[in-house]
Design a protein around this motif. Sequence first.
Motif, PDB file in Angstrom:
ATOM      1  N   ALA A 165     -15.997  -6.687 -26.697  1.00  0.00           N
ATOM      2  CA  ALA A 165     -15.074  -5.609 -25.710  1.00  0.00           C
ATOM      3  C   ALA A 165     -15.656  -4.383 -26.464  1.00  0.00           C
ATOM      4  O   ALA A 165     -15.696  -3.451 -25.672  1.00  0.00           O
ATOM      5  N   ARG A 166     -15.922  -4.285 -27.701  1.00  0.00           N
ATOM      6  CA  ARG A 166     -16.518  -2.864 -28.334  1.00  0.00           C
ATOM      7  C   ARG A 166     -17.878  -2.613 -27.535  1.00  0.00           C
ATOM      8  O   ARG A 166     -18.045  -1.264 -27.118  1.00  0.00           O
ATOM      9  N   GLU A 167     -18.777  -3.538 -27.572  1.00  0.00           N
ATOM     10  CA  GLU A 167     -20.113  -3.026 -26.745  1.00  0.00           C
ATOM     11  C   GLU A 167     -19.931  -2.859 -25.415  1.00  0.00           C
ATOM     12  O   GLU A 167     -20.425  -1.902 -25.083  1.00  0.00           O
TER      13      GLU A 167
ATOM     14  N   LYS B 277     -19.311   3.808 -21.151  1.00  0.00           N
ATOM     15  CA  LYS B 277     -19.543   5.354 -21.402  1.00  0.00           C
ATOM     16  C   LYS B 277     -20.749   5.740 -20.937  1.00  0.00           C
ATOM     17  O   LYS B 277     -20.851   6.857 -20.414  1.00  0.00           O
ATOM     18  N   LEU B 278     -21.868   4.989 -20.780  1.00  0.00           N
ATOM     19  CA  LEU B 278     -22.860   5.078 -19.887  1.00  0.00           C
ATOM     20  C   LEU B 278     -22.892   5.341 -18.533  1.00  0.00           C
ATOM     21  O   LEU B 278     -23.722   6.063 -17.865  1.00  0.00           O
TER      22      LEU B 278
ATOM     23  N   ILE C  80     -26.031  -3.261 -12.396  1.00  0.00           N
ATOM     24  CA  ILE C  80     -26.666  -2.721 -13.855  1.00  0.00           C
ATOM     25  C   ILE C  80     -26.299  -4.121 -14.619  1.00  0.00           C
ATOM     26  O   ILE C  80     -25.190  -4.537 -14.376  1.00  0.00           O
ATOM     27  N   PHE C  81     -27.273  -4.791 -15.216  1.00  0.00           N
ATOM     28  CA  PHE C  81     -27.110  -6.114 -15.860  1.00  0.00           C
ATOM     29  C   PHE C  81     -26.497  -5.986 -17.445  1.00  0.00           C
ATOM     30  O   PHE C  81     -27.250  -4.950 -18.096  1.00  0.00           O
ATOM     31  N   TRP C  82     -25.963  -6.842 -17.867  1.00  0.00           N
ATOM     32  CA  TRP C  82     -26.010  -7.192 -19.499  1.00  0.00           C
ATOM     33  C   TRP C  82     -27.127  -8.072 -19.669  1.00  0.00           C
ATOM     34  O   TRP C  82     -27.529  -8.863 -18.859  1.00  0.00           O
ATOM     35  N   ASP C  83     -27.564  -8.105 -21.109  1.00  0.00           N
ATOM     36  CA  ASP C  83     -28.673  -9.015 -21.135  1.00  0.00           C
ATOM     37  C   ASP C  83     -28.234 -10.469 -21.804  1.00  0.00           C
ATOM     38  O   ASP C  83     -28.703 -10.993 -22.705  1.00  0.00           O
ATOM     39  N   GLY C  84     -26.966 -10.806 -21.199  1.00  0.00           N
ATOM     40  CA  GLY C  84     -26.704 -12.392 -21.518  1.00  0.00           C
ATOM     41  C   GLY C  84     -27.134 -13.506 -20.494  1.00  0.00           C
ATOM     42  O   GLY C  84     -27.728 -13.053 -19.475  1.00  0.00           O
TER      43      GLY C  84
END
Length: 302
Positions: A93-95, A101-102, A165-169
């Motif tokens: 959640a923190r990440e 924010k970006l 926009i993707f996450w790298d999972g």
Amino acid sequence: MSDPIVERIFELKKKHNAIILSHNYQRGEIQDIADFVGDSLGLSQQAAKADADLIVFCGVHFMAETAAILCKNKTVIMPDEHAGCPMAAMITARELREKKKLYPNAKVVCYVNSTAAVKAESDICCTSSNATKIVSSIPEDEDILFVPDKSLGAYVSSCLNRKMIFWDGYCPSHHRILAEQLVKLKSEHPKAKVVVHPECTPDVISLADHVASTTGIIKYAGSNNTKEFIIGTEIGILHRLRKENPDKTFIPITPLSDCPNMKLNTLEKVMWSLEDIQYVITVPEEIATEARQAIQKMLDLS
Ligand code: 13P
Ligand code: SF4
């Protein structure tokens, strides 16, 4: 001859007014005694409407957590508390808060393979069976941050021709399925239909005849007249495919596409979980309230 463990499970189920939900990747013997076997979406829908006091969730942690969020008045237990999903562990959640924010205006679409805390930070959830529909529900002029599965994200993006926009999972089990292996199998079985899960890499997906959730794969194999199928997903699905289609042949792209976490649950552990009412899955109410909104929005659209 009846199995004493199975008999005891049925006895305890009755005593506790319990139901057993099983994911399509569970061991065959667990699928065979479950009240419902399905994909992530089907399991969450079943949990939400279950007329039971206790849900024994045979799957991985995020699935049981989703059931616990949806079933405020029911107890949800998992036979093995260590059955987690490595992909869900690839984002916290923190990440996610830092990433948001970006992209402060982006809508966050969160694959259900994520923790409750990550869902709580998201606008809407999706599963492999409805990801395209969920993303389409967001107006074209809005940016989308899709977490955590980059493969499912890339698949949805290509279906809808929409940038995200993707996450790298990713899923380690599905990423062990290689395009070279599939090319070889296709040449050896030219009449076979290729069906894969959207957690596979884009090069594998580009070689498939059909891309679907685990239940979608089972439905496709059952309704298609073809007799031979090449399967690109976790190998636990072969049990149901073969059981429901004894006249058809199913060839896994690789036996390495196994999810060890899914296999942590065993019949003995199901029995012990019902004996001891453990391991109970709970979610802090402030997180559950936020996460429930993202899950409910998805269910309303499904
Ligand atoms: P499904 O929702 O398609 O069953 O997928 C869940 C999963 O974890 C796939 O790896
Ligand atoms: Fe997670 Fe992959 Fe296992 Fe599914 S198969 S539970 S995505 S690690």
